[in-house]
Scaffold this active site. Sequence first.
Site, PDB file in Angstrom:
ATOM      1  N   TYR A   1      -2.238  -0.527  10.268  1.00  0.00           N
ATOM      2  CA  TYR A   1      -2.305  -0.889   8.849  1.00  0.00           C
ATOM      3  C   TYR A   1      -0.992  -0.554   8.146  1.00  0.00           C
ATOM      4  CZ  TYR A   1      -3.981  -1.015   4.010  1.00  0.00           C
ATOM      5  OH  TYR A   1      -4.142  -1.297   2.679  1.00  0.00           O
TER       6      TYR A   1
ATOM      7  N   SER B   1       0.852  -1.187   0.000  1.00  0.00           N
ATOM      8  CA  SER B   1       0.000   0.000   0.000  1.00  0.00           C
ATOM      9  C   SER B   1       0.884   1.233   0.000  1.00  0.00           C
ATOM     10  CB  SER B   1      -0.891   0.009   1.249  1.00  0.00           C
ATOM     11  OG  SER B   1      -1.484   1.281   1.466  1.00  0.00           O
TER      12      SER B   1
END
Length: 254
Positions: free
Chosen positions: A151, A138
Amino acid sequence: MSKLVGKVAIVTGGGSGIGKAISLLFAEQGATVHIFDLNEKEGSAAVEAIVGAGGSGILHLCDVTDQEQVDAIIGQIGKVDILVNNAGIAHVGNVENCSGVDFDKVFNVNVKGAYNMLHAVVPCMKTYGGGAILNVASIAALVGISDRFAYSMSKGAIYAMSMSIARDYLQDNIRSNSISPARVHTPFVDGFIQKNYPGKEAEMFDKLSASQPIGRMAKPEEIAKLALFLCSDDAAFITGNDYPIDGGFIKLNN
């Protein structure tokens, strides 16, 4: 149907969102696609779509955090040419409001789950002469994102594991790369907005879309096309790299 004919591919979290788009495209290109997913309804629907289009797809109801379960299924599959580590969960919060339970849950799914797949698949690839691994990281692995502490940690680990695998298995003809998407319009995003911003769904969707310099979220199919290239023989000279697919977020969002 040419780029992946004769290939056996595994896509974790392949029943929805980015994983589903990758599964459908890989099958369209000739691969036999093994979908690892916990959601039987979504996984079955993805396999039905693959088979309905003339492709080959198999669903494995699998918890990627369970190493014994992963090992058993990989043992049944045997030859694996492509692994896409896509399964993952999100968490909203900074370090102060990320509980130990939250942190462990994100770590177990996003990091330990990817490790379990790599631990099982790499020996198979060595046995059969190589393969291609793609880990879905990501932009949160590369730049600071507000309220995404756990995350971001997990995606940073995905990036690092990708590079480590690439270095360690050069001589085994195993390529390892990662991709780092910005926001992608998936059912997960819609659910996230509904849960966290009730009554303001349209407003928040527009705000999140506008955070990409290109002015919109990515489509899952756009991510799948990059995944196809990196997992195909067209990318035979590519390993040990991360590819942002972010609408200009990293370089232009200043």
